[in-house]
Design a protein around this motif. Structure first.
Motif, mmCIF file in Angstrom:
data_model
loop_
_atom_site.group_PDB
_atom_site.id
_atom_site.type_symbol
_atom_site.label_atom_id
_atom_site.label_comp_id
_atom_site.label_asym_id
_atom_site.label_seq_id
_atom_site.Cartn_x
_atom_site.Cartn_y
_atom_site.Cartn_z
ATOM 1 N N MET A 1 61.078 -21.284 46.967
ATOM 2 C CA MET A 1 62.362 -21.687 47.541
ATOM 3 C C MET A 1 62.970 -20.589 48.401
ATOM 4 O O MET A 1 64.030 -20.773 48.994
ATOM 5 N N GLY A 2 62.311 -19.430 48.449
ATOM 6 C CA GLY A 2 62.849 -18.321 49.236
ATOM 7 C C GLY A 2 63.941 -17.568 48.505
ATOM 8 O O GLY A 2 64.799 -16.936 49.130
ATOM 9 N N THR A 3 63.926 -17.622 47.164
ATOM 10 C CA THR A 3 64.894 -16.888 46.346
ATOM 11 C C THR A 3 64.137 -16.046 45.331
ATOM 12 O O THR A 3 63.005 -16.366 44.947
ATOM 13 N N TRP A 4 64.787 -14.962 44.858
ATOM 14 C CA TRP A 4 64.162 -14.108 43.851
ATOM 15 C C TRP A 4 64.315 -14.734 42.477
ATOM 16 O O TRP A 4 65.338 -15.338 42.165
ATOM 17 N N SER A 5 63.276 -14.597 41.653
ATOM 18 C CA SER A 5 63.280 -15.231 40.326
ATOM 19 C C SER A 5 64.339 -14.621 39.411
ATOM 20 O O SER A 5 64.942 -15.317 38.594
ATOM 21 N N THR A 6 64.609 -13.334 39.533
ATOM 22 C CA THR A 6 65.649 -12.669 38.735
ATOM 23 C C THR A 6 66.304 -11.596 39.591
ATOM 24 O O THR A 6 65.743 -11.141 40.591
ATOM 25 N N GLU A 7 67.505 -11.185 39.149
ATOM 26 C CA GLU A 7 68.177 -10.089 39.832
ATOM 27 C C GLU A 7 67.677 -8.779 39.240
ATOM 28 O O GLU A 7 67.509 -8.645 38.027
ATOM 29 N N LEU A 8 67.430 -7.825 40.110
ATOM 30 C CA LEU A 8 66.975 -6.528 39.644
ATOM 31 C C LEU A 8 68.138 -5.736 39.045
ATOM 32 O O LEU A 8 69.297 -5.892 39.440
ATOM 33 N N TYR A 9 67.800 -4.881 38.075
ATOM 34 C CA TYR A 9 68.831 -4.096 37.389
ATOM 35 C C TYR A 9 69.308 -2.947 38.247
ATOM 36 O O TYR A 9 68.700 -2.592 39.255
ATOM 37 N N GLU A 10 70.387 -2.361 37.795
ATOM 38 C CA GLU A 10 70.848 -1.075 38.309
ATOM 39 C C GLU A 10 70.540 -0.028 37.251
ATOM 40 O O GLU A 10 70.618 -0.294 36.052
ATOM 41 N N SER A 11 70.151 1.140 37.677
ATOM 42 C CA SER A 11 69.865 2.212 36.719
ATOM 43 C C SER A 11 71.164 2.799 36.205
ATOM 44 O O SER A 11 72.116 3.018 36.964
ATOM 45 N N ARG A 12 71.193 3.031 34.920
ATOM 46 C CA ARG A 12 72.369 3.687 34.327
ATOM 47 C C ARG A 12 71.910 4.955 33.628
ATOM 48 O O ARG A 12 70.754 5.069 33.196
ATOM 49 N N ALA A 13 72.837 5.900 33.494
ATOM 50 C CA ALA A 13 72.504 7.169 32.867
ATOM 51 C C ALA A 13 72.145 6.947 31.404
ATOM 52 O O ALA A 13 72.615 6.004 30.758
#
Length: 363
Positions: free
Chosen positions: A249-261
């Protein structure tokens, strides 16, 4: 005397005559005459080459002055009728339609090519001098299905020939780049180029803060079936899902995380006694890579490392230093007495006060 009279009577009688005959068209005539067109005359008719005799070929002048048979007809031999598909004929028929002497030329319709001799003549044998040519549809270059797509064609004549029409469709996850339909023209060329099937694109991804992004792209960057994995720099943990895939569908299957300390180090709420502390926090308070510098007040010395750093496991790499008072040499009592009046931080250390008194002297 009677015999002489009969001879005179016969000799004085006229010979019976038939009508004069004329050879029919495309024929010759031969007669055997006791007298021209007279009783007993026999005539025969012969047709020219390429013509057939229709009727009796011989007639005889009778005693009644009539010919025994009507003269025959010489009819031109016929060839088979011709009508080339996808073409037209231009013919001359000197002796009748598609008959001996007929000459025909074939012209093909637009989009068709002549395969054979374009002209033929009906011979005296009733056959055409050359085979009737075919009008064959012009051929366009062979087409192949687009990569990641399929091609469906309709061919009214031959495969990939004049009038053929082809429609391209793409597999799931791909979009058509170009015109879907193309047709083989009368010039033997396709009306449009075969389109391409391009992988659907997903939004561009960026590396997470304090992390890296590694992707595999089987088609194009950030397109259908691309797979991306996030990894964090040392000292950081993922806050979410690490893997994602570009869907059909031209969309990502999941959202990628942000790194946290990582887990913070124990809080240093105040400096060592008799000292000062100065801390820097590049990410968050008392977390990975936070560092604290220590100095002691005047009269004190630093026992331990002057700097502490928070490691990846949430522990300080060094122990907390302390500030120790500077130590003076011990003073022995000589010829008198020494009154150690005050040692607030330890014997003979910074801040100690000593009072001296001599023997025999009044205090």
């Amino acid at each position: 005397m009677y015999t002489a009279l009969m001879i005179d009577k016969i000799s004085s009688s006229a010979v019976v005559q038939c009508n004069s005959l004329k050879a029919p068209p495309h024929a010759s005539m031969q007669c055997q005459d006791p007298g021209v067109n007279s009783y007993g005359s026999i005539c025969s008719v012969l047709c020219e080459e390429g013509f057939d005799l229709i009727g009796g070929n011989m007639t005889k002048c009778s005693a009644q002055g009539n010919w025994s048979h009507a003269l025959p007809v010489c009819q031109a031999k016929r060839c088979n009728s011709i009508n080339p598909p996808h073409g037209s004929l231009s013919c001359s028929h000197p002796n009748g339609l598609f008959s001996f002497g007929s000459l025909c030329k074939t012209t093909c319709d637009e989009g068709f090519l002549l395969n054979g001799t374009n002209s033929t003549e009906c011979t005296s044998q009733g056959v055409w001098s050359a085979d009737i040519p075919q009008c064959l549809a012009k051929i366009c270059p062979t087409l192949s299905s687009p990569s990641h797509g399929s091609l469906v064609c309709s061919d009214p004549h031959e495969e990939f020939s004049f009038g053929s029409r082809c429609v391209s469709t793409c597999e799931e996850g791909f979009v058509l780049n170009g015109t879907a339909d193309t047709e083989c023209s009368s010039m033997g060329t396709w009306s449009t180029d075969i389109p391409r099937c391009l992988a659907k694109r997903c939004p561009t991804l960026c590396s997470p803060s304090h992390g890296f992004l590694v992707c595999s792209d089987p088609h194009e960057e950030f397109s259908f079936s691309s797979q991306c994995t996030s990894t964090c720099e040392e000292g950081f943990l993922p806050n979410g899902t690490a893997d994602t895939e570009c869907t059909s569908m031209g969309t990502w299957s999941t959202e990628l995380y942000e790194s946290r300390a990582l887990r913070p180090c124990p809080l240093l709420d105040k400096a060592p006694h008799h000292g000062r502390m100065n801390c820097s926090h590049p990410y968050s308070s008392f977390s990975y890579d936070s560092s604290c510098d220590f100095e002691c007040n005047e009269g004190f010395w630093l026992r331990g490392t002057p700097t502490m750093t928070c490691n990846t496991s949430g522990h300080w790499r060094q122990d907390l230093p302390t500030c120790q008072p500077l130590q003076c040499e011990a003073i022995p009592a000589l010829f008198g007495s020494l009154s150690m009046n005050s040692h607030p931080l330890g014997n003979f250390s910074f801040g100690s006060q000593c009072i001296f008194a001599c023997e025999g002297a009044s205090p």
